[in-house]
Each structure stands twice: as C-alpha cells, then as structure tokens.
Design a protein around this motif. Structure first.
Motif, PDB file in Angstrom:
ATOM      1  N   MET A 100       0.810  -1.209   0.000  1.00 45.72           N
ATOM      2  CA  MET A 100       0.000   0.000   0.000  1.00 45.72           C
ATOM      3  C   MET A 100       0.849   1.266   0.000  1.00 45.72           C
ATOM      4  N   ILE A 101       2.017   1.224   0.617  1.00 47.64           N
ATOM      5  CA  ILE A 101       2.927   2.378   0.533  1.00 47.64           C
ATOM      6  C   ILE A 101       3.320   2.619  -0.921  1.00 47.64           C
ATOM      7  N   THR A 102       3.602   1.543  -1.636  1.00 45.16           N
ATOM      8  CA  THR A 102       3.954   1.675  -3.045  1.00 45.16           C
ATOM      9  C   THR A 102       2.767   2.148  -3.870  1.00 45.16           C
ATOM     10  N   VAL A 103       1.569   1.648  -3.564  1.00 41.58           N
ATOM     11  CA  VAL A 103       0.363   2.109  -4.258  1.00 41.58           C
ATOM     12  C   VAL A 103       0.150   3.593  -4.019  1.00 41.58           C
ATOM     13  N   ASN A 104       0.286   4.036  -2.775  1.00 41.60           N
ATOM     14  CA  ASN A 104       0.076   5.444  -2.459  1.00 41.60           C
ATOM     15  C   ASN A 104       1.084   6.342  -3.153  1.00 41.60           C
ATOM     16  N   ALA A 105       2.324   5.881  -3.246  1.00 43.57           N
ATOM     17  CA  ALA A 105       3.349   6.689  -3.902  1.00 43.57           C
ATOM     18  C   ALA A 105       3.147   6.751  -5.408  1.00 43.57           C
ATOM     19  N   THR A 106       2.647   5.667  -5.991  1.00 41.88           N
ATOM     20  CA  THR A 106       2.479   5.607  -7.443  1.00 41.88           C
ATOM     21  C   THR A 106       1.176   6.243  -7.900  1.00 41.88           C
ATOM     22  N   LEU A 107       0.090   5.936  -7.198  1.00 41.02           N
ATOM     23  CA  LEU A 107      -1.223   6.417  -7.604  1.00 41.02           C
ATOM     24  C   LEU A 107      -1.431   7.823  -7.049  1.00 41.02           C
ATOM     25  N   GLY A 108      -0.910   8.805  -7.757  1.00 43.56           N
ATOM     26  CA  GLY A 108      -1.058  10.196  -7.361  1.00 43.56           C
ATOM     27  C   GLY A 108      -1.863  10.968  -8.379  1.00 43.56           C
ATOM     28  N   THR A 109      -1.406  12.181  -8.646  1.00 45.28           N
ATOM     29  CA  THR A 109      -2.137  13.034  -9.592  1.00 45.28           C
ATOM     30  C   THR A 109      -1.685  12.815 -11.028  1.00 45.28           C
ATOM     31  N   GLY A 110      -0.660  11.980 -11.222  1.00 44.59           N
ATOM     32  CA  GLY A 110      -0.158  11.787 -12.576  1.00 44.59           C
ATOM     33  C   GLY A 110      -1.214  11.278 -13.529  1.00 44.59           C
ATOM     34  N   LEU A 111      -2.009  10.309 -13.079  1.00 43.52           N
ATOM     35  CA  LEU A 111      -3.068   9.763 -13.923  1.00 43.52           C
ATOM     36  C   LEU A 111      -4.128  10.808 -14.208  1.00 43.52           C
ATOM     37  N   TYR A 112      -4.581  11.494 -13.182  1.00 43.37           N
ATOM     38  CA  TYR A 112      -5.731  12.380 -13.326  1.00 43.37           C
ATOM     39  C   TYR A 112      -5.391  13.665 -14.072  1.00 43.37           C
ATOM     40  N   TRP A 113      -4.236  14.221 -13.798  1.00 43.40           N
ATOM     41  CA  TRP A 113      -3.853  15.457 -14.469  1.00 43.40           C
ATOM     42  C   TRP A 113      -3.138  15.184 -15.789  1.00 43.40           C
ATOM     43  N   ARG A 114      -2.142  14.341 -15.752  1.00 38.92           N
ATOM     44  CA  ARG A 114      -1.331  14.145 -16.951  1.00 38.92           C
ATOM     45  C   ARG A 114      -2.072  13.391 -18.034  1.00 38.92           C
ATOM     46  N   GLY A 115      -3.029  12.537 -17.657  1.00 36.98           N
ATOM     47  CA  GLY A 115      -3.802  11.824 -18.667  1.00 36.98           C
ATOM     48  C   GLY A 115      -4.569  12.777 -19.572  1.00 36.98           C
ATOM     49  N   GLY A 116      -5.229  13.772 -18.989  1.00 37.05           N
ATOM     50  CA  GLY A 116      -5.932  14.763 -19.794  1.00 37.05           C
ATOM     51  C   GLY A 116      -4.990  15.606 -20.616  1.00 37.05           C
ATOM     52  N   GLN A 117      -3.811  15.894 -20.064  1.00 42.43           N
ATOM     53  CA  GLN A 117      -2.817  16.671 -20.803  1.00 42.43           C
ATOM     54  C   GLN A 117      -2.324  15.899 -22.020  1.00 42.43           C
ATOM     55  N   ILE A 118      -2.096  14.599 -21.847  1.00 44.64           N
ATOM     56  CA  ILE A 118      -1.663  13.769 -22.976  1.00 44.64           C
ATOM     57  C   ILE A 118      -2.755  13.695 -24.036  1.00 44.64           C
ATOM     58  N   LEU A 119      -4.013  13.564 -23.613  1.00 40.36           N
ATOM     59  CA  LEU A 119      -5.121  13.488 -24.565  1.00 40.36           C
ATOM     60  C   LEU A 119      -5.194  14.736 -25.415  1.00 40.36           C
ATOM     61  N   GLU A 120      -5.073  15.897 -24.812  1.00 46.37           N
ATOM     62  CA  GLU A 120      -5.128  17.146 -25.576  1.00 46.37           C
ATOM     63  C   GLU A 120      -3.929  17.278 -26.490  1.00 46.37           C
ATOM     64  N   LEU A 121      -2.775  16.784 -26.044  1.00 42.55           N
ATOM     65  CA  LEU A 121      -1.545  16.952 -26.811  1.00 42.55           C
ATOM     66  C   LEU A 121      -1.459  16.001 -27.992  1.00 42.55           C
ATOM     67  N   GLY A 122      -1.674  14.699 -27.742  1.00 43.18           N
ATOM     68  CA  GLY A 122      -1.418  13.720 -28.792  1.00 43.18           C
ATOM     69  C   GLY A 122      -2.604  12.914 -29.250  1.00 43.18           C
ATOM     70  N   GLY A 123      -3.787  13.150 -28.686  1.00 43.04           N
ATOM     71  CA  GLY A 123      -4.957  12.415 -29.114  1.00 43.04           C
ATOM     72  C   GLY A 123      -5.138  11.101 -28.362  1.00 43.04           C
TER      73      GLY A 123
END
Length: 664
Positions: A100-123
C-alpha cells in the motif's frame, strides 16, 4: 567478550571506508577459528544505544578440487557490525503495508492530471501508447531492482547498489537525487492540491485560506502523521491506499456509465466518435504526431514515479523468522534469505508496475471515450498560450475526469471527483515525505559524525539518527521543510483584483514567472527519477556480468546469495526475467526518454520551461557527480569488478550490512 587467543587489526577496504568509517571501531579483534562463543554472546545481538555491536560470522570453508571433503584452509572469521539502535529503524512492515505504501506513492495526480494533458496533446492513441510504454519500461527497471533488493534489503539500497557496482561518487549522487525527487514532490503535490481546492469558488476567492490551511496546516498534519511509529503508520497507509483504489474503481465504473448514457440529460455522444481521428494532435506544440507521441511518453513518466519506493521501505520490512535466544550464528546467517525478506516486498516490487500500467491504460482509454481532445476543459501544456482559435478563453485547471463529470450534468459529480483528487494528492504527498525521509536516512545512517570529521560530514551524520520510536524524525523534518516554501510562491497570484493601471502588466509577468518556476521544479522531479532508474539498471548489468564471470570462484568460496546458476545449493532469492536483455532494454529506455522524449518539446521551437524541466536535472546531477569526484580526490574509473577476491569482499560487505541492520 572473552579474550581471543590472538588479536589482529582489521583494516577497512578502501571502498568500504566512506560508509563504515563512523561505525567500525578503530581496532577490532578477529575471533580465530575454533574459539568458543562466550555465554553472553546473545547480548551482542542487540547493542546498547551508544555503541555498535560485533557479531561473529563464519565465512566459507573451501574443499580440495576433488571434493574429498578435506579442508584446504582454515575458515576465515568475519565480524559483522550491528549499528546502534539510534541508527536503525524498526523492521515491522508487513507485505500489505509495503504494497500500500507503493500504491500510495504511485497512484497520485499523474493519472488524473497528466492523462488529460496527454489526450489534448497527442490524441486518444497517444494516451494508450504512452501509458503502455512507460509501464513496460518501469516493469523492466523493477525486475533489476527487485533481484538485488531480495539479496540486500538495506538502508539507502538504491544508492549503495550504484556505489558498489558502478562508481562510489555516482552512488552518492543517485542517493541525493532520489531524496530530491520525493522531497520536491512532497511540496509540489501540496501546490497541486491548491489548484484542486480552487475548483470550489469559496476557496479560490480567499487566498488566506490557501496560505494558512493548504500551505501550512495540511503539511503540518502530514509531518505529524509521518512522525508516528512505523507499525501504526503502515496501517494508515493501508487505509488510505484502500480508499484510493476504491476511488479509482468508482471513477472507472462512472466513466463507463457516462459513456453508455446513464447520466440524466446526457449529451455526450458515444465514445467511438472521438476515435475517428486517433492521431489528432495539438499543432501548436508539435509539428507531427510522432513528436507529440514522444512528448506524451515524457509526460506519462510522471504518473509512474513511485513504483520503485519498495526499495526505500524494504529496510523496514518485517523479518518473518525472529532470532531466538538459542539460535546459532549459522542459523542467523541462513535465515537472511528469501524466506524471510522476499515475501514482504517481492510481490509489490514485481507486480506494482503491472497493476499501475493496467489501471492507467484502462482509465486513460475510458477518458478518451468521454471527452473530445479539443475540449477547453482539458489541461494544456503550461508553456503554451491560451488556445483562442479553439474557443478557449482561459487555461483549464481541471483534471480530465472532473471535466467529464462536469459535462455529464450529473448533480455534484464533479465535486465528488474533485474531492477524490484532493484526497489522492494529499495522501500521495504524505507517502512521498515518508520516502524522502528514508532516502535521506539511508544515505546518512552510516556516516561518521564523530570528532575530527569535517563539519558537513557531522551535519549529514546528524540526519542518520532515529528517535526513541526508531523513526528518522530529523531526516523527515528536513525533507519537509527543504522545499516547503515552494507552494507559498503561488500566493503572489492572489492580488489580481487589487492591481490596476500600469501595475497590471508587471504583476501578470511576475505571476507568469512564479508559475513557470513552480512548474519547472515539479517537472524536474520526474525527470530526475529517470536518472535513478537508469543508474539502477546499469548497476544490475554490472552485477549480473560480475557474478556470471566469477561464478566458479564464488561457488568455491561459498559466497552466499549470489550463486545465480547454482544447482546443488540454491539460495538465490529471485531470478528476474530475460536477463540481461531486460536490463539493457530498460537502461536504453530510460536514456531514450531522458534525452530524446523529454527534448521533443523543443523540436517545434525553443521554449525555456520544457528545456529547464528536461535538462536542468541532468546538468545538476552531472555537476554533483563531478564535484564529488573533485572533493574526494577519487579516480575517474568505475569500480573494479575484474578481480574475484575483490568481488567476494564486496558481496560479503553487503551481506554484513544486511545482517548488521537486522540484528541491531
């Protein structure tokens, strides 16, 4: 300890002095073979608070070439140094805690913020491919780290591996860089949480609330949580990690329901429409889709930062077989193997990258079915101007999932999703502070802080001590305050309404500079983690070829836990897959992302922010490495692994560190 028949002066090898010079006594008595153990030997297994303990460890006994069983030499006796209690942590974390420590460190804002940024950038296609590529890359990196970690779960493991198998100064630079990644991430996640709090107008219009509660009170609470005993902290990580996983499942199910038209007044078309042009990209950021894909791969790295934190928490992993009072030294040595340690963290180390890749890819794919790439609600690259031609009037501060919830017209769904993101962000910040503290503790716990040492060595050694609860409180507080000031810079943005006349352009320029500075620091952290990953792959490559080249010698000398190809005495904890090909590909992948993918943002014109975010970390890292070489007067050469006797000493040294920290 009873007096031995003959005392000898044990000299530290040159490669061991920087780490053990402050722990080993100046003179150590070597126990000759056959000396009886004193009745009070068991008291040495747990040293007093003010001195290290010395534990006798018998080394290998070689036989003649015809395997007649006749001894050809007397067994060498070694002294394993147990660190004092104030320089050790409590080994109380179970496998579920580390997971769970590893899950907490990995599952941050990268998915929620960067996913939308990637979608706008590259489709849409770029979202899927970028998450898959970095997921496979992190799996390869963790295969290398896990194999070494199962043998040596020691403090500062990532730094020590590079020091012992590549270059000593490079290992120190890796340790400092790794600490920077998570200390900086702690502060930037606090700053990111402020942007998520600003989703609610009540908070957005009151800068005082941001300053007192978000930037001051919340980090103080996180510091207090990290100060509690590791046994309690581990269960808190289990609770927060479970909540985050539940949140992610709820978001995935909701996205599927929205796509199928379950929401009231649903106006979103079926998602296949958005895949009509899967390679559509932002022409302002890239001149072709291939460049946009490389930029997307670079952004996706942020989401996977944290998969390797099992190496930081492994030093507190619980040993399943406790040493009892009647155990012999050979029992203690034989128990330091996969049966004890591997079960605690092996699953997390191997499968977290896979689980993260599956979760990120599925979530990102569902997001591409529910929102159009050109939507102004998606976050855009911060160094690009507002897309006026696309109908956007101001930059978006919403994550992709919050934007989808808003467009679904389901009452209060956007507030619920944003609350999920706030919780995810702050819990990830707390875990990052934990990792930063353990990284700094592992880097300094074996330094000499005694009299006669240089002042900066005494300062660093001060951080390598724990409190009465065996929590590295000093390292944790320093990791928290080192970059605590970064989020407060965003308060400069709070005076927009008071500016007027000629002062407004100046104020806007100041706010833009602050935004760029915070963004550069934020992106430097995930650029730096690529350097750490690459160095760990290089360390494993050299380790692998070392034990392959000297396998016969290591077998004859009975060097434990490094006989990867042994059939008769298999004590090798874990064999990673398809080595050394996996290590080479992972190493090249890290170099490719660091130098090529991170630099793709400059191919359509020079921009200062992506240049600094991508290459400033590399420049600082190389500068630190060179500075350490000059200050220490070290040779410009890699660790010599060509001599089998030197290699055996390195392995025994690592075994001694492992046994020393577990018996203290």
């Amino acid at each position: 300890m009873s007096q031995p028949a003959e005392a000898q002066l044990v000299e530290l090898p040159e490669w061991a002095r920087p780490w053990l010079s402050g722990v080993l006594p100046t003179r150590m008595e070597q126990i000759p073979s056959g000396s009886p153990h004193p009745p009070s030997q068991n008291s040495l297994l747990r040293p007093p608070n003010d001195s290290p303990s010395l534990i006798s460890a018998p080394s290998s006994v070689s036989t003649d070439s015809e395997d007649t069983g006749i001894l050809t030499k007397c067994p060498e006796e070694r002294l394993v140094v147990g660190l004092p209690r104030e320089r050790t942590v409590s080994r109380a974390l179970k496998g579920v805690h580390i997971f769970m420590i590893t899950v907490n460190a990995t599952l941050g804002t990268g998915l929620y913020w960067r996913g939308g940024q990637i979608l706008e950038l590259g489709g849409p296609l770029a979202v899927v491919l970028s998450f898959l590529f970095i997921g496979i890359l992190t799996w390869g990196v963790m295969q290398c780290i896990t194999e070494m970690l199962c043998i040596w779960p020691i403090p500062g493991a990532l730094s020590v591996y590079v020091s012992q198998f590549v270059d000593e100064e490079l290992g120190i630079a890796v340790g400092v860089t790794y600490w920077f990644v998570y200390s900086m991430s702690f502060s930037t996640l606090v700053a990111t949480s402020a942007a998520e709090f600003n989703f609610w107008d009540y908070i957005h219009e009151r800068p005082a609330i941001q300053g007192l509660i978000i930037y001051l009170l919340i980090p103080l609470i996180i510091v207090c949580i990290n100060a509690i005993r590791i046994e309690i902290y581990g269960w808190l990580e289990v609770a927060t990690g479970s909540v985050k996983i539940i949140f992610l499942v709820i978001i995935i199910v909701t996205l599927i329901a929205i796509n199928l038209g379950a929401g009231p007044n649903n106006t979103l078309p079926f998602g296949a429409k958005y895949w009509a042009s899967p390679t559509d990209f932002d022409t302002r950021a890239a001149n072709n889709w291939g460049t946009a894909l490389l930029m997307s791969i670079s952004i996706a790295t942020f989401a996977y930062t944290g998969v390797e934190v099992v190496a930081a928490s492994a030093l507190e992993a619980r040993w399943l077989h406790r040493v009892d009072e009647m155990s012999t030294i050979s029992d203690k040595l034989s128990r330091s193997n996969d049966v004890q340690v591997g079960r605690s963290f092996k699953f997390s180390a191997i499968f977290i990258p896979v689980l993260a890749m599956v979760a990120y890819t599925i979530s990102g794919l569902l997001a591409t079915l529910d929102v159009e790439r050109r939507s102004c609600a998606l976050p855009r690259l911060s160094w690009l101007s507002v897309d006026v031609e696309g109908g956007c009037t101001e930059p978006s501060n919403s994550a992709a999932f919050v934007a989808i919830a808003t467009m679904s017209n389901i009452p209060h769904l956007a507030d619920v999703f944003n609350a999920f993101l706030v919780f995810t962000c702050l819990s990830c910040a707390g875990t990052n502070l934990y990792v930063a503290s353990r990284a700094l503790f592992g880097l300094t716990s074996r330094l000499d802080g005694g009299e006669g040492q240089r002042w900066y060595l005494r300062v660093f050694a001060w951080f390598g001590k724990t409190d009465r609860r065996q929590v590295p409180l000093r390292a944790m507080i320093f990791s928290a305050v080192a970059f605590w000031w970064v989020p407060f810079l965003q308060l400069i943005r709070g005076n927009t309404q008071s500016s007027a006349g000629t002062n407004e352009p100046s104020l806007k320029g100041t706010r833009a500079s602050v935004d760029m500075f915070v963004e550069v620091l934020s992106q430097m952290s995930y650029s730096a983690v690529l350097i750490v990953w690459a160095c760990e792959c290089l360390a494993f490559i050299r380790f692998y070829h070392c034990i392959s080249r000297h396998r016969d010698y290591l077998r004859r000398e009975n060097v434990a836990h490094v006989q990867r190809w042994s059939d008769d005495h298999d004590d090798y904890p874990y064999r990673s897959h398809r080595q050394p090909l996996t290590a080479y590909l992972a190493f090249l992948g890290c170099i490719f992302v660091s130098l090529v993918a991170n630099g793709a943002a400059l191919w359509n014109g020079f921009h200062l922010l992506p240049f600094l975010a991508s290459y400033l970390t590399i420049i600082v890292f190389m500068g630190l490495w060179v500075l350490l070489k000059i200050m220490r007067g070290a040779k410009w050469s890699l660790v010599d692994l060509s001599q089998p006797d030197k290699v055996a000493r390195i392995f025994r040294h690592l075994h001694d560190i492992r046994l020393g920290v577990t018996q203290s």
